[in-house]
Enzyme design. Structure first.
Site, short mmCIF file in Angstrom:
data_model
loop_
_atom_site.label_atom_id
_atom_site.label_comp_id
_atom_site.label_asym_id
_atom_site.label_seq_id
_atom_site.Cartn_x
_atom_site.Cartn_y
_atom_site.Cartn_z
N SER A 167 0.83 -1.20 0.00
CA SER A 167 0.00 0.00 0.00
C SER A 167 0.88 1.26 0.00
O SER A 167 1.63 1.49 -0.94
CB SER A 167 -0.95 -0.05 1.20
OG SER A 167 -1.94 0.95 1.11
N TRP A 168 0.81 2.09 1.04
CA TRP A 168 1.68 3.27 1.15
C TRP A 168 3.13 2.85 1.01
O TRP A 168 3.93 3.55 0.37
CB TRP A 168 1.42 3.94 2.50
CG TRP A 168 2.23 5.16 2.82
CD1 TRP A 168 1.87 6.47 2.61
CD2 TRP A 168 3.52 5.20 3.44
NE1 TRP A 168 2.87 7.32 3.06
CE2 TRP A 168 3.89 6.56 3.57
CE3 TRP A 168 4.41 4.23 3.90
CZ2 TRP A 168 5.10 6.97 4.14
CZ3 TRP A 168 5.62 4.61 4.47
CH2 TRP A 168 5.95 5.97 4.58
#
Length: 280
Positions: free
Chosen positions: A111-112
């Site tokens: 994700s991030w």
């Protein structure tokens, strides 16, 4: 830069310790594994402490794994000033060398952390052998999820309020979290609340960042994994990454944003085949 022994101990099969990088303590977890394979460096998601990766770490048998809490998250205190992904990539290079990993690494970004993984693979290309991107996107130039979902990421409340996480978890994470409240309870059991400043710093690091102009220059063999039911980062973003990175392959998992945790054994097998050169 000196490695300290403070706050050391086993967590989820990992040895943990705090490493001092020019005055910035960084909480690190290492799961020892085979020395004839490059270690797997994992960049976690926004606000996520390293303990949350325990199911995946346990499923990736035999492989040496290195994961750390970025400054302001988990056991790593927030720095005085905010940072960008370029800064964190530099910190990662210094940290891994301090830990004795001076050769090539395999890199996984979640994700991030997928954005940070892309930055590291581009900025330190010679240090990254294989790249795995899970639930990731090209950053600012992406197809966003619904505003009602994304707005819930602006606050770290889901890390501090278990009842709130129970209410919104299925809505933001999708997949198995929509159907199984027990997964959310187990998830919250491993969470450590990020400091407000640390969470804001992570948001700032991603603000305006995009890999789109240089994705074609990522030359590492790349495995892009994505859930079919991801409300935060729609699947089309994985297809964009796969189309733009020259040596990329796409693997879709029938689950949501956190499939690395809910389908840990299944996806660990796919990763192992990719990293050892036997992916189909």
């Amino acid at each position: 830069m000196n490695e300290t022994a403070s706050r050391c101990g086993p967590i989820g099969g990992m040895e943990t310790c705090s490493v001092d990088l020019n005055g910035q303590p960084v909480h690190v977890g290492i799961r020892r594994g085979r020395s004839d394979w490059p270690p797997l460096l994992i960049f976690n998601g926004i606000g996520a402490n390293l303990e949350l990766l325990t199911p995946l770490v346990e499923a990736l048998t035999d492989r040496e794994i290195v994961v750390f809490d970025v400054p302001g998250v988990g056991g790593s205190p927030a720095p005085l000033l905010p940072y960008r992904f370029t800064t964190l990539a530099s910190l990662t290079d210094r940290l891994t060398r301090q830990l004795g990993y001076s050769e090539q690494l395999d890199v996984l970004g979640v994700s991030w952390g997928g954005a940070l993984a892309q930055q590291f693979a581009y900025q330190y290309a010679a240090r990254c052998r294989h790249l795995i991107l899970a639930s990731s996107s090209p950053g600012a130039i992406m197809v966003p999820g619904r505003l009602s979902v994304l707005s819930k990421l602006l606050s770290p409340r889901r890390y501090t309020d278990p009842e709130y996480l129970q209410r919104i978890g299925g809505h933001i994470y999708g997949g198995a979290y929509r159907r199984n409240a027990g997964l959310l309870r187990e998830h919250s059991r491993h969470m450590r609340s990020p400091g407000g400043r640390g969470y804001l710093y992570q948001l700032f690091a991603a603000w305006g960042w995009t890999s789109f102009p240089w994705l074609r220059f990522i030359r590492q063999p790349t495995l892009i994994m994505h859930g079919s039911d991801d409300p935060l980062v729609p699947l089309i973003n994985a297809k964009i990454l796969a189309a733009c990175i020259p040596k990329a392959q796409l693997h879709v998992v029938e689950d949501g944003h956190l499939f690395l945790l809910t389908r840990a054994r299944e996806v660990a097998s796919v990763m192992q085949r990719f990293l050892t050169g036997n992916a189909s």
